[in-house]
Design a protein around this motif. Sequence first.
Motif, short mmCIF file in Angstrom:
data_model
loop_
_atom_site.label_atom_id
_atom_site.label_comp_id
_atom_site.label_asym_id
_atom_site.label_seq_id
_atom_site.Cartn_x
_atom_site.Cartn_y
_atom_site.Cartn_z
N THR A 190 0.86 -1.19 0.00
CA THR A 190 0.00 0.00 0.00
C THR A 190 0.89 1.24 0.00
O THR A 190 1.80 1.35 0.83
N VAL A 191 0.62 2.14 -0.92
CA VAL A 191 1.47 3.30 -1.15
C VAL A 191 0.71 4.57 -0.78
O VAL A 191 -0.43 4.74 -1.17
N SER A 192 1.37 5.42 -0.01
CA SER A 192 0.73 6.68 0.33
C SER A 192 0.59 7.53 -0.94
O SER A 192 1.36 7.40 -1.87
N ARG A 193 -0.38 8.43 -0.93
CA ARG A 193 -0.74 9.18 -2.13
C ARG A 193 0.43 9.91 -2.74
O ARG A 193 0.55 9.99 -3.96
N ARG A 194 1.36 10.34 -1.94
CA ARG A 194 2.47 11.13 -2.48
C ARG A 194 3.44 10.31 -3.30
O ARG A 194 4.23 10.82 -4.04
N ALA A 195 3.38 8.97 -3.17
CA ALA A 195 4.36 8.13 -3.87
C ALA A 195 3.72 7.44 -5.05
O ALA A 195 3.83 6.25 -5.19
N THR A 196 3.05 8.15 -5.89
CA THR A 196 2.48 7.53 -7.08
C THR A 196 3.12 8.14 -8.32
O THR A 196 4.20 7.74 -8.70
N ASN A 197 2.49 9.05 -8.97
CA ASN A 197 3.08 9.64 -10.17
C ASN A 197 4.43 10.28 -9.87
O ASN A 197 4.61 10.94 -8.86
N GLY A 198 5.37 10.04 -10.79
CA GLY A 198 6.69 10.60 -10.61
C GLY A 198 7.61 9.75 -9.77
O GLY A 198 8.69 10.19 -9.39
N TYR A 199 7.18 8.53 -9.45
CA TYR A 199 8.00 7.63 -8.67
C TYR A 199 8.19 6.30 -9.40
O TYR A 199 7.37 5.88 -10.21
N VAL A 200 9.29 5.64 -9.06
CA VAL A 200 9.54 4.26 -9.46
C VAL A 200 9.36 3.40 -8.21
O VAL A 200 9.90 3.74 -7.15
N MET A 201 8.63 2.33 -8.37
CA MET A 201 8.38 1.41 -7.27
C MET A 201 9.10 0.09 -7.55
O MET A 201 9.21 -0.32 -8.71
N ALA A 202 9.56 -0.58 -6.51
CA ALA A 202 10.31 -1.81 -6.71
C ALA A 202 10.08 -2.79 -5.57
O ALA A 202 9.65 -2.42 -4.48
N TRP A 203 10.39 -4.04 -5.87
CA TRP A 203 10.47 -5.10 -4.86
C TRP A 203 11.90 -5.57 -4.76
O TRP A 203 12.56 -5.80 -5.78
N PHE A 204 12.37 -5.71 -3.53
CA PHE A 204 13.65 -6.31 -3.23
C PHE A 204 13.41 -7.47 -2.26
O PHE A 204 12.33 -7.59 -1.68
N ARG A 205 14.41 -8.32 -2.10
CA ARG A 205 14.29 -9.39 -1.13
C ARG A 205 15.63 -9.65 -0.48
O ARG A 205 16.69 -9.35 -1.05
N GLN A 206 15.57 -10.19 0.72
CA GLN A 206 16.78 -10.52 1.45
C GLN A 206 16.61 -11.85 2.16
O GLN A 206 15.73 -11.99 3.03
N ALA A 207 17.43 -12.80 1.78
CA ALA A 207 17.43 -14.11 2.41
C ALA A 207 18.41 -14.10 3.59
O ALA A 207 19.34 -13.28 3.61
N PRO A 208 18.24 -14.99 4.55
CA PRO A 208 19.13 -15.03 5.71
C PRO A 208 20.60 -15.18 5.28
O PRO A 208 20.92 -16.04 4.46
N GLY A 209 21.45 -14.32 5.80
CA GLY A 209 22.87 -14.40 5.51
C GLY A 209 23.27 -13.88 4.15
O GLY A 209 24.45 -13.99 3.77
N LYS A 210 22.33 -13.30 3.42
CA LYS A 210 22.64 -12.80 2.08
C LYS A 210 22.35 -11.31 1.98
O LYS A 210 21.62 -10.75 2.78
#
Length: 124
Positions: free
Chosen positions: A23-43
């Motif tokens: 869920t993204v607050s209204r200010r972070a829509t147009n003019g933004y790039v959104m991404a998913w990252f992940r982090q596994a244990p020890g990495k």
Amino acid sequence: QVRLVESGGGLVQAGDSLRLSCTVSRRATNGYVMAWFRQAPGKRREFVAAIAWAGGSTAYADSVQGRFTISRDDAKNTLDLQMNSLKPEDTAVYYCAARPGSATVSADNMYTYWGQGTQVTVSS
């Protein structure tokens, strides 16, 4: 201030599907790039996928290309990640991130705002 809240994580079996939402607050829509990252244990934290909110251009890590789909819903102000054919190596904490601009970069230090993360565990 941009606020990001992830949901949808859980425990699934290899081959299953799972859908994450941010869920993204209204200010972070147009003019933004959104991404998913992940982090596994020890990495280190790694890039998964990104989308430019305006225009919808996308980028994916090689490891998820063809299995994961990133999308955004203007009406709901959500960022989604549809994950299919999950593998045990997809197990990680998944983070939603945002940066001003239009370039779907993969470097995590280019992203300004982060969610708290949601755990995805894939059993074999």
